[in-house]
Design a protein around this motif. Structure first.
Motif, PDB file in Angstrom:
ATOM      1  N   LEU A 344      20.901  55.202  13.991  1.00 30.98           N
ATOM      2  CA  LEU A 344      20.285  56.287  15.091  1.00 30.98           C
ATOM      3  C   LEU A 344      20.135  55.947  16.185  1.00 30.98           C
ATOM      4  CD1 LEU A 344      18.122  58.024  12.410  1.00 30.98           C
ATOM      5  CD2 LEU A 344      19.883  59.204  13.437  1.00 30.98           C
ATOM      6  N   THR A 345      20.525  56.700  17.477  1.00 30.11           N
ATOM      7  CA  THR A 345      20.302  56.595  18.844  1.00 30.11           C
ATOM      8  C   THR A 345      19.532  57.728  19.111  1.00 30.11           C
ATOM      9  OG1 THR A 345      22.534  55.631  19.027  1.00 30.11           O
ATOM     10  CG2 THR A 345      21.218  56.352  20.936  1.00 30.11           C
ATOM     11  N   PHE A 346      18.034  57.148  19.495  1.00 29.99           N
ATOM     12  CA  PHE A 346      17.200  57.835  19.914  1.00 29.99           C
ATOM     13  C   PHE A 346      17.023  57.819  21.600  1.00 29.99           C
ATOM     14  CE2 PHE A 346      15.475  57.380  15.480  1.00 29.99           C
ATOM     15  CZ  PHE A 346      15.206  58.651  15.094  1.00 29.99           C
ATOM     16  N   SER A 347      16.453  58.919  22.180  1.00 24.69           N
ATOM     17  CA  SER A 347      16.353  58.972  23.657  1.00 24.69           C
ATOM     18  C   SER A 347      14.946  59.299  24.043  1.00 24.69           C
ATOM     19  CB  SER A 347      17.392  60.129  23.878  1.00 24.69           C
ATOM     20  OG  SER A 347      16.800  61.361  23.531  1.00 24.69           O
ATOM     21  N   ASP A 348      14.961  59.103  25.165  1.00 25.55           N
ATOM     22  CA  ASP A 348      13.622  59.398  26.334  1.00 25.55           C
ATOM     23  C   ASP A 348      12.436  59.126  25.548  1.00 25.55           C
ATOM     24  OD1 ASP A 348      12.938  60.910  28.520  1.00 25.55           O
ATOM     25  OD2 ASP A 348      12.781  62.843  27.521  1.00 25.55           O
ATOM     26  N   ALA A 349      11.608  60.120  25.090  1.00 22.96           N
ATOM     27  CA  ALA A 349      10.275  59.810  24.773  1.00 22.96           C
ATOM     28  C   ALA A 349      10.335  58.904  23.421  1.00 22.96           C
ATOM     29  CB  ALA A 349       9.467  61.146  24.498  1.00 22.96           C
ATOM     30  N   ALA A 350      11.189  59.471  22.450  1.00 19.17           N
ATOM     31  CA  ALA A 350      11.115  58.465  21.258  1.00 19.17           C
ATOM     32  C   ALA A 350      11.653  57.140  21.547  1.00 19.17           C
ATOM     33  CB  ALA A 350      11.928  59.299  20.378  1.00 19.17           C
ATOM     34  N   ALA A 351      12.564  56.970  22.379  1.00 24.18           N
ATOM     35  CA  ALA A 351      13.146  55.779  22.931  1.00 24.18           C
ATOM     36  C   ALA A 351      12.064  54.791  23.553  1.00 24.18           C
ATOM     37  CB  ALA A 351      14.232  55.783  23.745  1.00 24.18           C
ATOM     38  N   ARG A 352      11.208  55.401  24.250  1.00 22.27           N
ATOM     39  CA  ARG A 352      10.245  54.657  24.916  1.00 22.27           C
ATOM     40  C   ARG A 352       9.179  54.096  24.005  1.00 22.27           C
ATOM     41  NH1 ARG A 352       9.460  56.122  30.590  1.00 22.27           N
ATOM     42  NH2 ARG A 352      10.940  57.653  31.294  1.00 22.27           N
ATOM     43  N   ALA A 353       8.788  55.042  22.770  1.00 23.32           N
ATOM     44  CA  ALA A 353       8.069  54.559  21.793  1.00 23.32           C
ATOM     45  C   ALA A 353       8.554  53.507  21.063  1.00 23.32           C
ATOM     46  CB  ALA A 353       7.494  55.701  20.870  1.00 23.32           C
ATOM     47  N   ILE A 354       9.984  53.432  20.841  1.00 22.34           N
ATOM     48  CA  ILE A 354      10.500  52.457  20.162  1.00 22.34           C
ATOM     49  C   ILE A 354      10.458  51.223  21.021  1.00 22.34           C
ATOM     50  CG2 ILE A 354      12.758  51.559  19.139  1.00 22.34           C
ATOM     51  CD1 ILE A 354      13.208  54.593  18.383  1.00 22.34           C
ATOM     52  N   ALA A 355      10.715  51.185  22.209  1.00 24.32           N
ATOM     53  CA  ALA A 355      10.867  49.912  23.299  1.00 24.32           C
ATOM     54  C   ALA A 355       9.357  49.333  23.153  1.00 24.32           C
ATOM     55  CB  ALA A 355      11.302  50.427  24.572  1.00 24.32           C
ATOM     56  N   GLU A 356       8.572  50.208  23.079  1.00 29.66           N
ATOM     57  CA  GLU A 356       7.197  49.691  23.487  1.00 29.66           C
ATOM     58  C   GLU A 356       6.567  48.983  21.965  1.00 29.66           C
ATOM     59  OE1 GLU A 356       2.246  51.015  24.088  1.00 29.66           O
ATOM     60  OE2 GLU A 356       4.208  52.550  24.615  1.00 29.66           O
ATOM     61  N   LYS A 357       6.909  49.580  20.872  1.00 32.45           N
ATOM     62  CA  LYS A 357       6.240  49.207  19.756  1.00 32.45           C
ATOM     63  C   LYS A 357       7.347  48.773  18.427  1.00 32.45           C
ATOM     64  CE  LYS A 357       2.570  52.290  19.932  1.00 32.45           C
ATOM     65  NZ  LYS A 357       1.888  53.706  19.231  1.00 32.45           N
ATOM     66  N   GLY A 358       8.665  49.005  18.806  1.00 36.52           N
ATOM     67  CA  GLY A 358       9.521  48.113  17.866  1.00 36.52           C
ATOM     68  C   GLY A 358       9.763  48.988  16.611  1.00 36.52           C
ATOM     69  N   ALA A 359       9.829  48.226  15.454  1.00 35.82           N
ATOM     70  CA  ALA A 359       9.945  49.005  14.057  1.00 35.82           C
ATOM     71  C   ALA A 359       8.792  49.670  13.459  1.00 35.82           C
ATOM     72  CB  ALA A 359      10.474  47.819  13.136  1.00 35.82           C
ATOM     73  N   GLU A 360       7.714  49.657  14.249  1.00 26.85           N
ATOM     74  CA  GLU A 360       6.436  50.301  13.750  1.00 26.85           C
ATOM     75  C   GLU A 360       6.583  51.669  14.193  1.00 26.85           C
ATOM     76  OE1 GLU A 360       1.665  50.494  15.340  1.00 26.85           O
ATOM     77  OE2 GLU A 360       2.985  48.419  15.748  1.00 26.85           O
ATOM     78  N   ALA A 361       7.287  51.786  15.520  1.00 34.27           N
ATOM     79  CA  ALA A 361       7.641  53.370  15.777  1.00 34.27           C
ATOM     80  C   ALA A 361       8.751  53.721  15.416  1.00 34.27           C
ATOM     81  CB  ALA A 361       7.411  53.479  17.363  1.00 34.27           C
ATOM     82  N   ALA A 362       9.867  52.888  15.130  1.00 35.51           N
ATOM     83  CA  ALA A 362      11.338  53.121  14.687  1.00 35.51           C
ATOM     84  C   ALA A 362      11.274  53.819  13.383  1.00 35.51           C
ATOM     85  CB  ALA A 362      12.113  52.099  14.856  1.00 35.51           C
ATOM     86  N   LEU A 363      10.576  53.125  12.356  1.00 31.89           N
ATOM     87  CA  LEU A 363      10.918  53.420  10.904  1.00 31.89           C
ATOM     88  C   LEU A 363      10.180  55.019  10.926  1.00 31.89           C
ATOM     89  CD1 LEU A 363      11.338  53.008   7.971  1.00 31.89           C
ATOM     90  CD2 LEU A 363       8.918  51.997   7.838  1.00 31.89           C
ATOM     91  N   PRO A 364       9.133  55.478  11.324  1.00 31.71           N
ATOM     92  CA  PRO A 364       8.609  56.653  11.020  1.00 31.71           C
ATOM     93  C   PRO A 364       9.641  57.774  11.653  1.00 31.71           C
ATOM     94  CG  PRO A 364       6.919  55.474  12.364  1.00 31.71           C
ATOM     95  CD  PRO A 364       7.819  54.499  11.884  1.00 31.71           C
ATOM     96  N   LEU A 365       9.938  57.395  12.831  1.00 31.61           N
ATOM     97  CA  LEU A 365      10.715  58.399  13.508  1.00 31.61           C
ATOM     98  C   LEU A 365      12.318  58.495  12.769  1.00 31.61           C
ATOM     99  CD1 LEU A 365      10.446  57.029  17.293  1.00 31.61           C
ATOM    100  CD2 LEU A 365      10.167  59.465  16.361  1.00 31.61           C
ATOM    101  N   ALA A 366      12.701  57.396  12.462  1.00 29.45           N
ATOM    102  CA  ALA A 366      13.816  57.651  11.408  1.00 29.45           C
ATOM    103  C   ALA A 366      13.777  58.479  10.308  1.00 29.45           C
ATOM    104  CB  ALA A 366      14.596  56.108  11.139  1.00 29.45           C
ATOM    105  N   GLN A 367      12.594  58.145   9.601  1.00 27.34           N
ATOM    106  CA  GLN A 367      12.362  58.929   8.387  1.00 27.34           C
ATOM    107  C   GLN A 367      12.020  60.344   8.738  1.00 27.34           C
ATOM    108  OE1 GLN A 367       8.927  56.491   7.231  1.00 27.34           O
ATOM    109  NE2 GLN A 367       9.922  55.343   5.570  1.00 27.34           N
ATOM    110  N   ALA A 368      11.537  60.607   9.722  1.00 33.85           N
ATOM    111  CA  ALA A 368      11.131  62.219  10.216  1.00 33.85           C
ATOM    112  C   ALA A 368      12.679  62.792  10.728  1.00 33.85           C
ATOM    113  CB  ALA A 368      10.185  61.987  11.287  1.00 33.85           C
ATOM    114  N   TRP A 369      13.306  62.041  11.154  1.00 33.36           N
ATOM    115  CA  TRP A 369      14.549  62.760  11.483  1.00 33.36           C
ATOM    116  C   TRP A 369      15.399  63.122  10.196  1.00 33.36           C
ATOM    117  CZ3 TRP A 369      19.948  61.778  10.965  1.00 33.36           C
ATOM    118  CH2 TRP A 369      20.684  62.775  11.725  1.00 33.36           C
ATOM    119  N   LEU A 370      15.362  62.192   9.207  1.00 38.01           N
ATOM    120  CA  LEU A 370      15.990  62.507   8.077  1.00 38.01           C
ATOM    121  C   LEU A 370      15.670  63.500   7.347  1.00 38.01           C
ATOM    122  CD1 LEU A 370      16.899  58.466   7.198  1.00 38.01           C
ATOM    123  CD2 LEU A 370      18.590  60.316   7.586  1.00 38.01           C
TER     124      LEU A 370
END
Length: 459
Positions: A344-370
């Motif tokens: 999954l390629t996230f952008s803007d605000a979601a991408a900023r959160a992933i850049a800052e927190k890594g997998a801690e932010a990426a996992l719930p974002l991916a699950q929420a998108w699915l």
């Protein structure tokens, strides 16, 4: 990362994107502490590798300086889940420039990517009429932007669409049911920023071909293979470039003696230069610094995970765009190389959160998108790996689109700097900016201009 151009054309069922170590040859010619060369190339991404290969073919002395431990820039192949994962560029336009030809000439295998993208809404692929409506809305958006920039004017892309006259009755346009999806497609999912923060001029001029080619072993691995035989110094961050007239002096952290070069190819990301990570004596021209600051990086981060059993019903390497909803927008590349890997390629605000927190932010974002788009699939995802380009000091973000009113600044990047410095990178081309193939071509072009300082013959 997936990149698109405004106004791409679509087929009725699939619309075109407008948006291994054993294979690596043994490095040759590596040398530490080179003191005098014809050309110094700074930056080991696609542009720097292409420039180094071009100078080497001309039989000129050179050295490629890479600040990090590996080549490739934002093309990076990682190992995760027992697989090779591209957390960056996942493909490129094989017919756009010479990257594909260089790979084949080097004996590197390439495979085609599907030329289409699938459009989903509420967990199902949309009807053909919806593809038609999306196509019409996308085309209207491009026409509106082109109309807004007539005469060289430049406004925010969002303003160009908002100020356009309403479409004729019965004609799909920029205010229809797909308008929000098109806005996400052209802005956040292509450039990492909303249309309100993008130059209409820069976006309308962009003419980037869709990514239709990839490497079965990873695009990052391909970049490292193409750079394996060049004369490279890794872990060699440049701290100062001094103009000495006929020579430029390049200081490298940890090396007592600067490298003297008759030409410099500067293949460093624009945000890194804008941040002053490399000092110049004398300083860079004001107009160049202004132009660099006018194209701040967008935010795009990738999240990879395994999804067994193909619950989404995708063909290998298909990319899915979903109709805009309340969730974070993302593009999905499914069943990478026919396996269980999805990205999954996230952008803007979601991408900023992933850049800052890594997998801690990426996992719930991916699950929420699915959960929002393919209910039930989220329960199968419990582990992810994610890029963090926004936090990488050697990268500092994704591609670099221009701010509103600043679209004309990009032409400055082809100017020679201090008589002997030539810029290269995905931000340099006026029409093909933001692509891996564009970065490669810019590196070859910068090297060619540098070589003209020495005449046509080899040293």
């Amino acid at each position: 990362m997936t990149r698109t151009r405004p106004g791409g054309t679509l087929n009725r069922r699939h619309f075109l994107a407008a948006a291994s170590a054993a294979l690596l040859p043994t490095p040759a010619l590596a040398q530490a502490g080179a003191s005098d060369v014809d050309v110094v190339i700074i930056g080991g991404g696609a542009a720097g590798i292409a420039a180094a290969r071009r100078v080497a073919e001309a039989k000129r002395s050179y050295v490629l300086l890479e600040a990090g431990p590996r080549l490739g820039g934002r093309a990076r192949t990682e190992s995760a889940f027992g697989l090779k994962v591209d957390l960056g560029a996942g493909g490129f336009a094989g017919g756009d420039g010479t990257l594909g030809a260089s790979a084949l000439a080097a004996g590197q295998p390439l495979v085609p990517l599907p030329s289409g993208r699938r459009l989903f809404a509420e967990g199902r692929e949309v009807r053909e009429s919806a593809y038609d409506a999306f196509t019409a809305t996308l085309g209207a958006a491009r026409r509106d932007m082109l109309a807004a920039i007539e005469g060289g004017k430049d406004v925010a892309a969002a303003q160009a669409l908002a100020s356009a006259p309403p479409p004729a009755k019965g004609t799909p346009g920029s205010d229809g049911p797909w308008a929000a999806t098109v806005a996400q497609f052209l802005g956040p999912l292509s450039c990492g920023r909303t249309l309100a923060a993008l130059s209409a001029l820069d976006l309308a001029r962009r003419d980037a071909r869709p990514d239709d080619t990839t490497s079965p072993f990873g695009v990052g691995a391909l970049m490292e293979a193409l750079g394996a035989w060049v004369n490279v110094q890794r872990d060699a961050p440049v701290t100062l470039i001094t103009n000495g007239g006929r020579f430029h002096s390049v200081s490298v952290r940890g090396q007592r003696t600067p490298i003297r070069a008759r030409a410099v190819v500067l293949a460093v990301p624009a945000p890194v230069l804008a941040a002053g990570a490399i000092r110049f004596n004398p300083v860079l021209p004001t107009r160049l610094v202004t132009a660099l600051r006018a194209i701040p990086a967008g935010y795009l981060e990738q999240v990879a995970f395994r999804l067994a059993g193909n619950p989404l019903g995708l063909q290998p390497n298909e990319t899915v765009l979903v109709k805009a909803n309340a969730g974070a927008p993302a593009l999905l590349r499914g069943r990478v190389h026919g396996g269980e890997l999805h990205v999954l390629t996230f952008s803007d605000a979601a991408a900023r959160a992933i850049a800052e927190k890594g997998a801690e932010a990426a996992l719930p974002l991916a699950q929420a998108w699915l959960r929002a788009n393919f209910p039930g699939a989220e329960t199968a995802v419990s582990e992810v790996v994610a890029s963090r380009w926004g936090q990488d000091p050697l990268i500092r973000g994704a591609l670099s689109p221009a701010l509103p009113g600043q679209g004309a600044q990009r032409r400055i990047f082809t100017d020679t700097v201090q008589n002997r410095i030539f810029l290269a990178g995905d931000y340099v081309p006026e029409t093909g900016w933001g692509t891996l193939a564009g970065a490669w071509v810019s590196g070859e072009a910068a090297a060619g201009r540098a070589l003209r300082l020495f005449g046509d013959g080899p040293a």
